[in-house]
Design an enzyme around this catalytic site. Sequence first.
Site, short mmCIF file in Angstrom:
data_model
loop_
_atom_site.label_atom_id
_atom_site.label_comp_id
_atom_site.label_asym_id
_atom_site.label_seq_id
_atom_site.Cartn_x
_atom_site.Cartn_y
_atom_site.Cartn_z
N ARG A 83 -8.66 -7.41 -9.78
CA ARG A 83 -9.46 -8.60 -10.06
C ARG A 83 -10.83 -8.17 -10.59
NH1 ARG A 83 -10.08 -7.56 -4.34
NH2 ARG A 83 -12.23 -6.92 -4.00
N LYS A 89 0.80 -1.23 0.00
CA LYS A 89 0.00 0.00 0.00
C LYS A 89 0.84 1.28 0.00
CE LYS A 89 -3.38 -2.74 -0.08
NZ LYS A 89 -4.01 -3.04 -1.38
#
Length: 505
Positions: A290, A116
Amino acid sequence: MFDKVLIANRGEIAVRVIRACQDLGVRTVAVYSDADRLSPHVLVAGEAIRIGPAPATESYLQADVIIEAAHRTGAQAIHPGYGFMAENAEFARLVEEEGLVFIGPPAAAIAAMGDKTAARRRMIDAGVPVIPGSESLDDVAQAVSAGDRIGWPVLLKAVAGGGGKGMRVIEAAGDLPRALEAARREAGQSFGDPRVYVEKYLLDPRHIEIQVLADSKGCVIHLGERECSIQRRHQKLIEESPSPAVDADLRARMGHVAVAAARAVGYVGAGTVEFLYQDGEFFFLEMNTRIQVEHPVTEFVTGVDLVQEQLRVAAGEPLSVQPNADWPVGHSLECRISGEDPFHGFLPSSGRITSLQVPCGPGVRWDGGIVEHFDVGLHYDPLLGKLIVHAADRDQAILRMRRALRELQIEGVRTTQPFHLAVMDEPDFRAGDISVRYLERHPGLVESGGADWHARAAAVAATLLEHRGRRGGSGISVDVGTLAPAGSQVGMSEWRRRFRPEDLA
Ligand code: MV4
């Protein structure tokens, strides 16, 4: 296009991917654990291979077993769905090393978004607005000075985290010594990486995300936003497109930024750039590499089949669509129907599906992973299916969702259906006045009561009407529509068995 694709997943998303393959004339291979021998994804696939016992760690997470299954069946590509290994860069790399195609982004793009703080750096370089925050923190002193610079309260997050796991709100510097220690330990246990960092804590944001599609020729487009604010403990419950908070100008700005984010990591395939939106400002949160649970609302308002596009670009073909100035067309809503009891803390519910009637009719789509006689266990995610509707505008979509929720009858397990029915009637939801704190603000929606009473009243009314018909008779007139089976916890057919008109004198 591929000749044959293996789907490394189960449940509704495996069925969804198989459908996309079938619509493209691609043969399919399902994989299944012992618990899924008779599951829908196994029944609809061209062939199916057993990959192990029920626990996911011994079946759907066994990379080498799944790759071996692809080799054995002659599949050229693997679609990971969502969850399981969908965002595992190592799995993506392994699939490619084995001479197969991973239907998803390059492993490097997954890895770039998985870290992150690294993702935040790359986004800053790409001109993407990020929430004011820090780098990975080594000690309390660093954390305190970061908090002083950013402004309190701050949110402590895991560098390897995402999806809300292991987050902690820090109100003031004094809370840091204990919280930092606990957060590092937790992150180490959950993600195998103890690093943490802080961000300015936004008090009441909306979660709005942009769908992107990219092909291997360098074409990157966005398909507008999804509003996903209605969630509980970081599990989304209801999603919609467009967002009630986004106008054409904001959509264009967020879309432009999302495309820049995707380009910055060399993205290929379908992806989602998540933003927090508050007080007219939006900030990059993370990118999901995804296909997502809520992708159908985007499909409804754009007419694009996102899974087919995933297959196309993975096969080296260009995207078959171009951005359209008419998007979004109408309004789409999705309710996640999971095997959980909404009135008892969303406690997972298991059992056999004794009866299933799925809604249909104009503008209604059911993406399900269950059939009658199916045993719902506790081994996997409790999502049973998704109810998605499309209508001309938001008000009509809500009415249509209400109608579809009433048509849906699942008996044998408790589900979130009655919760969704209650939300469709809740004034703030109807006004589009929602944020990530929506459920916190409406605790009545998850308090028990009402649902069984409604089912009983509907059953009584239906029985009376039937009885009246038989006698050609008189007396009572009931509008069954207004008392329709409101997500019964007992089940209409059970109430009908219990009640006889002669008992109601
Ligand atoms: C935040 C936030 C407020 N401020 N970050 C939760 C999931 C994870 N992806 C990030 N999350 C949040 N990050 C800052 N700096 C509030 C949340 C958050 C949230 C975000 C999206 C959807 C639902 C949420 C529910 C609670 C908190």
